[in-house]
Scaffold this motif. Structure first.
Motif, PDB file in Angstrom:
ATOM      1  N   SER A   1      39.946  45.280  33.287  1.00 32.20           N
ATOM      2  CA  SER A   1      40.111  43.797  33.542  1.00 32.20           C
ATOM      3  C   SER A   1      38.671  43.320  33.942  1.00 32.20           C
ATOM      4  N   GLU A   2      38.463  42.028  33.480  1.00 29.40           N
ATOM      5  CA  GLU A   2      37.101  41.685  33.839  1.00 29.40           C
ATOM      6  C   GLU A   2      37.420  40.366  34.726  1.00 29.40           C
ATOM      7  N   GLU A   3      38.475  39.973  35.097  1.00 32.38           N
ATOM      8  CA  GLU A   3      38.740  38.912  35.962  1.00 32.38           C
ATOM      9  C   GLU A   3      39.467  39.381  37.103  1.00 32.38           C
ATOM     10  N   PRO A   4      39.062  39.077  38.170  1.00 35.56           N
ATOM     11  CA  PRO A   4      39.832  39.497  39.558  1.00 35.56           C
ATOM     12  C   PRO A   4      41.022  39.079  39.696  1.00 35.56           C
ATOM     13  N   MET A   5      41.896  39.699  40.616  1.00 34.32           N
ATOM     14  CA  MET A   5      42.954  39.379  40.873  1.00 34.32           C
ATOM     15  C   MET A   5      43.342  38.022  41.511  1.00 34.32           C
TER      16      MET A   5
ATOM     17  N   LYS B   1      49.018  31.765  50.653  1.00 32.86           N
ATOM     18  CA  LYS B   1      50.402  31.640  51.367  1.00 32.86           C
ATOM     19  C   LYS B   1      50.809  33.207  51.729  1.00 32.86           C
ATOM     20  N   THR B   2      50.422  33.938  51.013  1.00 38.31           N
ATOM     21  CA  THR B   2      51.150  35.301  51.338  1.00 38.31           C
ATOM     22  C   THR B   2      49.653  36.494  51.909  1.00 38.31           C
ATOM     23  N   GLY B   3      48.757  35.991  51.435  1.00 38.80           N
ATOM     24  CA  GLY B   3      47.227  36.749  51.989  1.00 38.80           C
ATOM     25  C   GLY B   3      47.276  38.032  50.893  1.00 38.80           C
ATOM     26  N   PHE B   4      48.032  37.934  49.840  1.00 43.94           N
ATOM     27  CA  PHE B   4      47.816  39.010  48.983  1.00 43.94           C
ATOM     28  C   PHE B   4      46.973  38.680  47.487  1.00 43.94           C
ATOM     29  N   PHE B   5      46.463  39.806  47.084  1.00 41.81           N
ATOM     30  CA  PHE B   5      45.845  39.620  45.784  1.00 41.81           C
ATOM     31  C   PHE B   5      46.966  39.833  44.661  1.00 41.81           C
ATOM     32  N   GLU B   6      46.992  39.017  43.662  1.00 40.65           N
ATOM     33  CA  GLU B   6      48.188  38.994  42.839  1.00 40.65           C
ATOM     34  C   GLU B   6      47.657  38.987  41.238  1.00 40.65           C
ATOM     35  N   GLN B   7      48.476  39.794  40.342  1.00 41.76           N
ATOM     36  CA  GLN B   7      48.081  39.774  38.788  1.00 41.76           C
ATOM     37  C   GLN B   7      49.294  40.009  38.307  1.00 41.76           C
ATOM     38  N   ARG B   8      49.828  39.170  37.142  1.00 43.59           N
ATOM     39  CA  ARG B   8      50.869  39.341  36.407  1.00 43.59           C
ATOM     40  C   ARG B   8      50.352  40.097  35.159  1.00 43.59           C
ATOM     41  N   ILE B   9      51.036  41.324  34.983  1.00 39.08           N
ATOM     42  CA  ILE B   9      51.024  41.967  33.668  1.00 39.08           C
ATOM     43  C   ILE B   9      52.455  42.241  32.989  1.00 39.08           C
ATOM     44  N   LYS B  10      52.211  42.564  31.882  1.00 36.91           N
ATOM     45  CA  LYS B  10      53.331  43.011  30.971  1.00 36.91           C
ATOM     46  C   LYS B  10      53.105  44.496  30.501  1.00 36.91           C
ATOM     47  N   LEU B  11      54.194  45.172  30.586  1.00 39.70           N
ATOM     48  CA  LEU B  11      54.142  46.662  30.356  1.00 39.70           C
ATOM     49  C   LEU B  11      54.289  46.726  28.739  1.00 39.70           C
ATOM     50  N   ARG B  12      53.361  47.527  27.977  1.00 37.97           N
ATOM     51  CA  ARG B  12      53.608  47.446  26.452  1.00 37.97           C
ATOM     52  C   ARG B  12      53.862  48.924  26.112  1.00 37.97           C
TER      53      ARG B  12
END
Length: 85
Positions: A65-69, A74-85
């Motif tokens: 991924s070239e884009e950071p999470m 609000k949570t203090g987490f780094f997040e990224q949504r992915i779809k399993l293929r």
């Protein structure tokens, strides 16, 4: 457990492990998905990681991924949504 589920779990584990290889040990903790959680192929999930309190991390990347999470203030987490293929 079908080999399809095993493959999906292995794929998610590999994605997360590779994403964190460049970060010093103890720098981030995987918050979601939980260890051992079974995820079906084709499903969407949110990967969440939390920096250790003593580490000053401002960016986290998933493998290939070239884009950071995105950081969720609000949570203090780094997040990224992915779809399993």
């Amino acid at each position: 457990m079908s080999s399809l589920y095993q493959t999906a779990c292995l794929g998610v584990t590999t994605i997360i492990a590779v994403a964190l290889l460049s970060v010093p040990a103890g720098a981030v903790e995987i918050v979601s998905p939980k260890d051992g959680e079974v995820v079906s192929l084709g499903s969407e999930l949110v990967i969440q990681v939390q920096p250790s309190p003593d580490d000053d991390i401002d960016r986290v990347y998933l493998a290939h991924s070239e884009e950071p999470m995105k950081h969720n203030d609000k949570t203090g987490f780094f997040e990224q949504r992915i779809k399993l293929r």
